[in-house]
Design an enzyme around this catalytic site. Structure first.
Site, short mmCIF file in Angstrom:
data_model
loop_
_atom_site.label_atom_id
_atom_site.label_comp_id
_atom_site.label_asym_id
_atom_site.label_seq_id
_atom_site.Cartn_x
_atom_site.Cartn_y
_atom_site.Cartn_z
N LYS A 194 0.91 -1.37 0.12
CA LYS A 194 -0.12 -0.20 -0.05
C LYS A 194 1.12 1.25 0.03
O LYS A 194 1.67 1.46 0.84
CB LYS A 194 -0.83 0.11 1.20
CG LYS A 194 -1.82 1.16 1.34
CD LYS A 194 -2.70 1.13 2.35
CE LYS A 194 -3.64 2.41 2.41
NZ LYS A 194 -4.67 2.37 3.66
N LYS A 216 1.31 9.87 5.78
CA LYS A 216 1.47 8.45 6.06
C LYS A 216 2.57 7.95 5.61
O LYS A 216 2.87 6.50 5.46
CB LYS A 216 0.01 7.85 5.58
CG LYS A 216 -1.32 8.36 6.05
CD LYS A 216 -2.17 7.42 5.80
CE LYS A 216 -3.68 8.04 6.58
NZ LYS A 216 -4.75 6.90 6.42
N GLU A 232 7.59 -6.88 1.67
CA GLU A 232 6.18 -6.77 2.19
C GLU A 232 5.38 -8.35 1.92
O GLU A 232 4.74 -8.79 2.81
CB GLU A 232 5.28 -5.73 1.69
CG GLU A 232 5.85 -4.16 2.32
CD GLU A 232 5.63 -4.02 3.67
OE1 GLU A 232 5.04 -5.07 4.31
OE2 GLU A 232 6.08 -2.90 4.34
N LYS A 247 -1.91 -1.42 -3.79
CA LYS A 247 -2.81 -0.47 -3.79
C LYS A 247 -1.98 1.02 -3.94
O LYS A 247 -1.24 1.03 -3.03
CB LYS A 247 -3.60 -0.23 -2.44
CG LYS A 247 -4.36 0.51 -2.30
CD LYS A 247 -5.04 0.61 -0.76
CE LYS A 247 -5.96 1.90 -0.50
NZ LYS A 247 -6.61 1.75 0.78
N SER A 273 -10.16 5.29 -4.96
CA SER A 273 -11.10 6.31 -5.09
C SER A 273 -10.58 7.48 -6.26
O SER A 273 -11.47 7.73 -7.16
CB SER A 273 -11.48 6.99 -3.72
OG SER A 273 -10.35 7.77 -3.08
N TYR A 312 -14.76 1.14 -7.62
CA TYR A 312 -15.67 1.76 -7.21
C TYR A 312 -16.51 1.54 -8.78
O TYR A 312 -17.80 1.95 -8.45
CB TYR A 312 -15.85 3.14 -6.76
CG TYR A 312 -14.95 3.20 -5.56
CD1 TYR A 312 -15.57 3.32 -4.19
CD2 TYR A 312 -13.54 3.26 -5.63
CE1 TYR A 312 -14.70 3.40 -3.09
CE2 TYR A 312 -12.89 3.31 -4.32
CZ TYR A 312 -13.39 3.31 -3.17
OH TYR A 312 -12.54 3.34 -1.75
C1 PBG Z 1 -7.59 3.34 5.57
C2 PBG Z 1 -7.97 3.24 4.33
C3 PBG Z 1 -7.48 4.20 2.94
C4 PBG Z 1 -8.19 3.48 1.80
C5 PBG Z 1 -8.61 2.45 2.30
N1 PBG Z 1 -8.31 1.95 3.70
C6 PBG Z 1 -7.24 5.61 3.12
C7 PBG Z 1 -5.82 5.99 3.51
O1 PBG Z 1 -5.10 4.91 3.98
O2 PBG Z 1 -5.61 7.07 3.77
C8 PBG Z 1 -8.00 4.18 0.56
C9 PBG Z 1 -9.07 3.55 -0.25
C10 PBG Z 1 -9.54 4.62 -1.54
O3 PBG Z 1 -9.10 5.75 -1.84
O4 PBG Z 1 -10.39 4.20 -2.22
N2 PBG Z 1 -6.32 2.90 5.92
#
Ligand code: PBG
Length: 346
Positions: A194, A216, A232, A247, A273, A312
């Protein structure tokens, strides 16, 4: 010319015969945003066509998706500010509406695959995925919190738990706790690679879960790195992950392919998203054809090696498949049937 690759592209039938990638609704996971109050179906402004849903609306939405062949759902809660604290205690409380909604959904739809999200950010006053002390996101102190969250979610009836927090050792901690509590059939879809991405914006709008300070980058991966994803993946698989995830998806197709070719564990890709919002925004301006762009995008994520696609557009794609208007199907373009002379008419 002895070789003419265009010969194999000449007709829809030939193209169909040699098509390498077939996307199915079976591969798709539809995300849903849940709220506590009743009678809510509120569109996420930065992600048109997606809604914050109350329990009833979520049940209706799942039913509509099931009719289209979508059986997999990943659920996220929009947590009111009043429930947030430093240590995310609401995340595992008995009266937590996310867990209660999940139980209801499980009761009404025993056949669906229901996936959770494990991370502190929606429940934390700091908006970070881990515990924050003196401006630092702590790793080992976060694990027991994630573990409690996992047990509560397993108890609520989720099929797969989705640790999206990127703390070291969390898959192992969660797996051990689940097994000790007897949840041997509850699986883990680990957010393995991620990345600290700019493409989570609309999601954070939907859940009001953006970090209050900082970013983050000390836990999510650097977008510049590919090989680190192998570390990972190795860890998550050793620690008991049933799925490994990459992701976002589109800027990371090489990472999807890398994990697919170096592991035997099913690979999921999260088409996040912001990636979906880009297509929606361009389509709204009339700059591209949304249906075609969605089909191409999802097909290419699968081609890169994703077994599972969280997007989505899951429902949107299923609607296209039902109308049989996908280019990758034999129905388009319609083969012209030549008028035959009927010898028996003579
Ligand atoms: C929370 C989480 C996030 C997403 C999924 N779980 C946001 C983040 O890490 O800030 C993002 C999903 C998306 O943007 O569709 N940990």
């Amino acid at each position: 010319m002895l070789r003419r690759p265009r010969r194999n592209r000449r007709t829809s039938a030939i193209r169909g015969m040699i098509r390498e990638t077939h996307l199915s609704v079976d591969n798709l996971v539809q995300p849903l945003f849940l709220v506590e109050e009743m009678n809510v179906r509120e569109e996420v402004k930065s992600l048109p066509g997606n809604y914050r849903l109350c329990l009833n609306e979520a049940l209706k939405e799942i039913e509509a998706c099931l009719k289209l062949g979508i059986h997999n759902f990943i659920l996220f809660p929009a947590i009111p500010e009043k429930y947030k604290d430093k240590t995310a205690t609401y995340s595992y409380r008995d009266d937590n509406f996310y867990l209660q909604h999940a139980k209801e959904i499980r009761y009404h739809f025993p056949e669906i695959c229901m996936i959770s999200d494990i991370a502190m950010d929606p429940y934390s006053v700091d908006g970070h995925d881990g515990l924050v002390r003196d401006g630092k996101v702590l790793n080992d102190e976060t694990l027991p919190i994630l573990t409690r969250m996992a047990l509560a979610q397993a108890d609520a009836g989720f099929d797969l738990l989705g640790p999206s927090d990127m703390m070291d050792g969390r898959v192992g901690a969660i797996r051990t706790a689940l097994d000790e509590a007897g949840f041997i059939d509850t699986g883990i879809m680990a957010y393995t690679a991620k990345y600290a991405s700019a493409f989570y914006g609309p999601f954070r709008d939907a859940l009001d879960s953006a970090p209050k300070a900082g970013d983050k980058k000390t836990y999510q991966m650097d977008p510049a790195n590919q090989r680190e994803a192998l570390i990972e993946a190795e860890l998550d698989i050793q620690e008991g992950a049933d799925f490994i995830m990459v992701k976002p998806a589109l800027n990371y197709l090489d990472v999807i392919s890398l994990l697919k070719n170096n592991t035997e564990t099913p690979v999921a890709a999260y088409h996040v998203s912001g990636e979906c919002a880009m297509l929606l925004a361009a389509a709204e301006k009339g700059w591209l054809n949304l249906d075609r762009a969605v089909e191409e995008t999802l097909t290419c994520i699968k081609r890169a090696g994703a077994d599972v696609l969280i997007t989505y557009f899951a429902k949107h794609y299923a609607q296209l498949a039902k109308k049989q208007v996908l280019q990758g199907m034999i129905h388009e373009p319609k083969p012209t049937v030549r008028q035959r002379s009927n010898i028996f008419n003579k």
